[in-house]
Design an enzyme around this catalytic site. Structure first.
Site, PDB file in Angstrom:
ATOM      1  N   ARG A  36       0.845  -1.192   0.000  1.00 45.52           N
ATOM      2  CA  ARG A  36       0.000   0.000   0.000  1.00 45.52           C
ATOM      3  C   ARG A  36       0.885   1.249   0.000  1.00 45.52           C
ATOM      4  NH1 ARG A  36      -4.840   1.359   4.286  1.00 45.52           N
ATOM      5  NH2 ARG A  36      -3.180   1.094   5.832  1.00 45.52           N
ATOM      6  N   ASP A  62      -3.720   3.129  13.961  1.00 45.00           N
ATOM      7  CA  ASP A  62      -2.893   3.740  12.927  1.00 45.00           C
ATOM      8  C   ASP A  62      -3.435   5.131  12.647  1.00 45.00           C
ATOM      9  OD1 ASP A  62      -5.122   3.452  11.293  1.00 45.00           O
ATOM     10  OD2 ASP A  62      -4.223   1.947   9.981  1.00 45.00           O
TER      11      ASP A  62
END
Length: 546
Positions: A176, A459
């Site tokens: 990603r 996150d």
């Protein structure tokens, strides 16, 4: 370092002040920033950076329209794509058939090894929300991926403990890159910071595409935070250019798009269509999706104010609608539908572990029943639970794409059904947001983008929820269930209390204390400011990372 690319553009590497290029991992910087790789980055930059800027400007303009009452809708110019039942995405690529369990995490060296030894089907190697853009992380992540693909990776901790790859099959790697909104300020081409998306993609692809193909898989990606089909088309054109540049077969790249913005569900079929030669499916990015809903409608009126984040579950109307539509859309077009993140992590408390396991099994059981082909976990300790759930539902099958979910009927109102009830704004909810926000920011400033906080792996997405909720509650003059008006003074008082509690935990560590002070200041800035920063990571990157 300064040099000219093949196209004649100046390229400059701006290392942080005082950083030793001979330090670990910078000792291997030259293996990643080769002249050939830099030429490729320059070619990507020169061909695509203007289109990237146009897409970001469009995001800004549409946000202003939302503030004026505009609502997202299914686009009339996409009707022909949606109504044409004949087209399908590309055939499933090698290594991407079975995706019952995907583990996510940063590309830090030890965590890379742990992910590859986890028993998951795929590893989302995260250069975005679970990473931080410190230059050592940007380069180190690329080095770790390079070594992981070639199975030469190992790590010895300061304690002397050794980490090596185990025997048996390893997860398929899906990288990603950072989103279109981020720049890479340490790398400048022609006097301009490069796109972080193109930097992450370009370095990984250039160094590893041929090796991955040789090993029977390919260069696979997760694409974050897209809002519309034009952004997907931009990625498709990047992929085509990249394949031609290194002379590999067209359609070798595969990409799974994260549906994690409130705008994207209205264009899911068009996004798949634009990427149809490269598409590996869609993922329900639940945490960023909640953040996006708050961000986009932050000043659109009281009906858009959401309750404590703990009450925004996957069963509330707007979350339920978009996930069901995602499964229907993917399976209609022959693509995988991948479920959202389970952020629970194991603890030393057996009761807490049992409670977490029960919640994970319930959540993933609902996803499997809804037709998802797999889901995410944040910790190796959760892989077994999720595998059992999906194996029980799918048996020996790799996926359940044949379940086209024709029974799902979702309209525009369903995708925007965000009532305040059930749920409430509470003193505890305010405090949790503040505590999580400053603790995550402290971790992020310190170089760790995946932080274990209160039994959850946090996150950037969950930190974004925390600060955006505080901003929205303040600007709508909300009151908690306990009767406290959410004012700047109220927020500052809790910030001070949580800062002191956090400082007490570091027991005089001056560096840690300094980071905590910076994190508290940063969180106060983004949630108390009159203007709303579009992404927390943008001002944090500018202010706290050299």
């Amino acid at each position: 370092m300064n040099r000219k690319t093949l196209t004649g553009a100046d390229i400059e590497i701006r290392r942080p002040t005082g950083e030793d290029p001979g330090s670990n991992p910078m000792a291997r910087e030259g293996e990643i920033l080769t002249p050939e790789a830099l030429d490729f980055l320059a070619a990507l930059h020169e061909r695509f950076h203007h289109r990237r800027a146009e897409r970001l400007a469009y995001r800004h303009d549409r946000r202003k329209r939302l503030a004026g009452g505009y609502l997202p809708h299914f686009r009339p110019d996409g009707a022909a794509i949606r109504d044409d039942d004949s087209w399908r995405v590309a055939p499933i690529a090698p290594g991407l058939a079975k995706r019952h369990v995907e583990i996510t995490g940063p590309t830090e060296r030890k965590m890379t090894i742990n992910a590859l030894n986890s028993g998951a089907d795929c590893w989302l190697a995260d250069l975005e929300d679970a990473n931080t853009p410190h230059w050592a992380n940007v380069i180190g992540g690329q080095i770790n991926l390079y070594d992981a693909i070639r199975e030469t990776i190992s790590y010895t901790a300061p304690t002397g403990k050794k980490y090596t790859l185990g025997e048996g099959p390893r997860p398929t790697i899906i990288v990603r890159p950072r989103g279109w909104h981020m720049t890479e300020k340490h790398l400048r081409i022609g006097g301009h910071s490069t796109s972080a998306s193109l930097t992450d993609f370009g370095l990984y692809f250039f160094h590893n595409a041929a090796e991955l193909i040789e090993r029977g898989v390919g260069p696979y990606f997760y694409l974050p935070k897209m809002e519309n089909r034009e952004e997907a088309k931009l990625w498709a054109d990047v992929f085509t250019f990249a394949e031609d540049y290194v002379e590999i077969d067209h359609g070798t790249i595969r990409a799974t798009c994260l549906i994690e913005t409130i705008m994207a569900p209205f264009e899911m079929e068009e996004i798949l269509w634009e990427l149809r030669e490269y598409s590996a499916g869609l993922n329900a990015g639940r945490w960023d999706y909640i953040f996006s809903a708050i961000k986009k409608f932050r000043d659109s009126g009281p009906k858009w104010v959401l309750p404590d984040r703990g009450d925004i579950t996957m069963t509330v109307p707007f979350m339920r609608a978009y996930t069901e539509l995602l499964v229907r859309t993917c399976h209609k077009r022959g693509a995988h539908a991948i479920g959202g993140m389970s952020a629970f992590i194991p603890s030393k408390d057996p009761e807490a572990n049992a409670a977490a396991e029960a919640k994970v099994r319930e959540d993933k059981g609902r996803e499997a029943d809804d037709g998802f082909d797999g889901s995410w976990v944040a910790h190796p300790g959760m892989v077994g639970y999720v595998r059992e759930v999906f194996d029980a539902k799918l048996g020996d099958a790799d996926y359940q794409i044949a379940r086209t979910r024709d029974d799902v009927k979702v309209n525009e109102d369903d995708l925007l059904a965000m009532p305040r009830t059930p749920g409430a704004i509470t003193d505890g909810g305010v405090r949790t947001n503040i505590s999580v926000g400053i603790r995550y920011l402290a971790s992020w400033i310190g170089g760790n983008g995946a932080a274990a906080i209160n039994g959850l792996m946090e996150d950037a997405a969950t930190a974004e929820i925390s600060r955006s909720q505080i901003w929205q509650w303040l600007h709508h003059s909300c009151t908690t269930e306990e009767g406290n008006a959410i004012t700047s003074d109220y927020v500052r008082a809790i910030l001070a209390e949580e800062r002191e509690r956090f400082l007490a935990e570091v027991d005089g560590d001056e560096r840690a204390a300094r980071i905590i002070e910076n994190a508290t200041e940063m969180f106060a800035e983004v949630c108390l400011a009159e203007q709303f920063p579009t992404f927390l990571t943008i001002p944090a990157y500018a202010a706290y990372i050299e």
